[in-house]
Design an enzyme around this catalytic site. Structure first.
Site, PDB file in Angstrom:
ATOM      1  N   GLU A 197       0.892  -1.178   0.000  1.00 47.35           N
ATOM      2  CA  GLU A 197       0.000   0.000   0.000  1.00 47.35           C
ATOM      3  C   GLU A 197       0.917   1.211   0.000  1.00 47.35           C
ATOM      4  O   GLU A 197       1.532   1.533   1.006  1.00 47.35           O
ATOM      5  CB  GLU A 197      -0.928  -0.023   1.210  1.00 47.35           C
ATOM      6  CG  GLU A 197      -2.166   0.840   1.019  1.00 47.35           C
ATOM      7  CD  GLU A 197      -2.069   2.218   1.651  1.00 47.35           C
ATOM      8  OE1 GLU A 197      -1.127   2.965   1.304  1.00 47.35           O
ATOM      9  OE2 GLU A 197      -2.913   2.536   2.495  1.00 47.35           O
ATOM     10  N   CYS A 232      -2.046   8.797   2.944  1.00 48.59           N
ATOM     11  CA  CYS A 232      -1.939   8.331   1.560  1.00 48.59           C
ATOM     12  C   CYS A 232      -3.232   8.536   0.782  1.00 48.59           C
ATOM     13  O   CYS A 232      -3.202   8.806  -0.414  1.00 48.59           O
ATOM     14  CB  CYS A 232      -1.562   6.852   1.540  1.00 48.59           C
ATOM     15  SG  CYS A 232       0.060   6.492   2.215  1.00 48.59           S
TER      16      CYS A 232
END
Length: 456
Positions: free
Chosen positions: A227, A261
């Site tokens: 990720e 993010c």
């Protein structure tokens, strides 16, 4: 030595000795040795431990949350919420793992044929600093409930958080070796990935770091979930509820001082409402309070490290030099700590630094699109593909969602991670999924079983 720096003051608040080779070996052995018995506990036994973890997190939130505020500057009101979300994650997998991993019957020429989902062994989680408690449980809860044991390599800047998470599992009654933090320097993690006692790797962090981890894992033929970063677009079309969109996009951009993010980073606005919507964003951003993260009234705390703040300022200055308008903020403040003002950049293009690089801080970038097709083209014109949002009618939003190159899309809502739903990216934002039924399937052996005799 791992050193935690309080980003509010810039001063050292904690030093922790790194694990030596013998301690690393002992941790790997403990996790490998604990795994068979942990798996034998079954879903019910493992679930009892995860529910105890959730209870301990909630009961001790007032002691745990300030560790994040001290070590990486998370505003206290967000830190309290993060501990609660980590508890929810543990609880969710305790309640749902058995259903997620139920055997699947598949018709064949066998008397009975099916797939069962078995643990791999010990999974290594390499995690960043920006959400220490949430990311630890996001990684560990599904892997543990699948019958694996977990070793967490935390970011070196949040050692106190890592030690506290270890204590949470110990106090909750987790058997020795089931969950362990490995306090080592980042360069030393390569040998841990290669160790035969590690069967799989989960990494959250930059695309550069993810590339390195993926290369090492692939060389050892070990599965990995990555990720990574994002330059996440939010498309706002003329038929959107502009006030609702402005409220939500502002929140998405400034959570954790913009150090997320999946935060909204490139706000792509249809020309017909561009000026109006930019002004709505400016009004909302201007009202935010930047300050001491220990105060409940603070909306935006400091950047976690000074090198990150300096890079953020570089992105702003280079983008303004390339022709963007700075409508708010944009000046490096004087004084102690690593604070950066909430900043609004208008008329940005994808060729400018803030339009093509990931901006990890309270910087909002707005772009103008002539229509929905142009907005879609701008959204997809990036090497990243983590998350996105669309603000329009539900029907148009769902149609556009299928054409957006991202791992998750929110239509008329905030992009977030949820234990019930899979999360992850494509392109340079990574591969594999975490959370939801998809996430728990990443670290299992989907074993096919064929039972004879053969049927005609």
């Amino acid at each position: 030595m791992l050193v935690a720096i309080d980003p509010r003051t810039g001063r050292s608040i904690r030093e922790v000795q790194t694990a030596d080779a013998d301690e690393v070996d002992a941790a790997l052995t403990a996790a490998a040795d604990a795994q068979p018995a942990w798996n034998d506990l079954g879903f019910e036994g493992r679930g009892r431990v995860l529910r105890a973890v959730a209870a301990y997190l909630r009961e001790n939130v007032d002691e745990l949350a300030p560790l994040m505020t001290d070590e990486m500057g998370k505003p206290m009101k967000e830190a309290l919420g993060e501990v609660e979300k980590a508890a929810w994650c543990a609880e969710h997998y305790a309640d749902n793992a058995e259903d997620y991993l139920a055997p699947q019957t598949l018709e064949s020429d066998a008397t009975h044929s099916y797939v069962q989902h078995l643990p791999l062994g010990t999974v290594l989680g390499i995690l960043p600093w920006n959400a220490p408690f949430w990311l630890a449980l996001r990684f560990a809860a599904p892997a543990l409930m699948a019958g694996n044991t977990c070793i967490m390599k935390p970011d070196p800047h949040v050692p106190g958080c890592a030690q506290a998470i270890d204590e949470v599992f110990a106090r909750a009654g987790a058997p020795v070796g089931v969950f362990l933090s490995l306090l080592i320097e980042t360069p030393d993690v390569a040998d841990v990935i290669r160790d035969p006692r590690i069967q799989a790797v989960s990494f959250t962090g930059s695309d550069k770091g993810g590339s390195a981890v993926a290369s090492i894992a692939a060389s050892e033929i070990k599965p990995a979930v990555l990720e990574l970063g994002g330059s996440d677009p939010s498309i706002v079309l003329a038929d959107a509820d502009l006030d609702a969109a402005a409220d939500t996009i502002t929140l998405s951009r400034i959570i954790n001082a913009g150090q997320s993010c999946i935060a909204a980073k490139r706000i792509i606005i249809e020309d017909a409402v561009y000026d109006e919507f930019v002004e709505k964003l400016r009004e909302r951003l201007a009202k935010l309070t930047v300050g001491d993260p220990r105060e409940m009234s603070t909306d935006v705390g400091p950047i976690a490290r000074d090198d990150l703040r300096q890079n953020l300022h570089r992105q702003v200055t280079e983008t303004v030099a390339a022709g963007a308008r700075c409508l708010l903020g944009g000046e490096l403040p004087e004084g102690d700590g690593f604070f950066y003002p909430v900043t609004l950049l208008a008329d940005v293009t994808n060729e400018m630094v803030a339009g093509c690089e990931e901006t990890f801080g309270p910087i909002m970038v707005t772009m103008k699109a002539s229509d929905s097709e142009h907005a879609l083209a701008l959204a997809n014109d990036t090497e990243y593909g983590l998350a996105a949002s669309v603000w329009t009618t539900r029907e148009r939003g769902e149609e556009l969602a299928a054409r957006i190159q991202a791992g998750q899309v929110s239509v008329n809502g905030i992009v977030k991670t949820d234990p019930r739903l899979p999360s992850g990216g494509i392109k340079r934002s990574g591969y594999g999924r975490e959370l939801g039924p998809h996430g728990i399937h990443e670290f299992v052996n989907a074993q096919q079983v064929w039972v004879g005799p053969k049927q005609g």
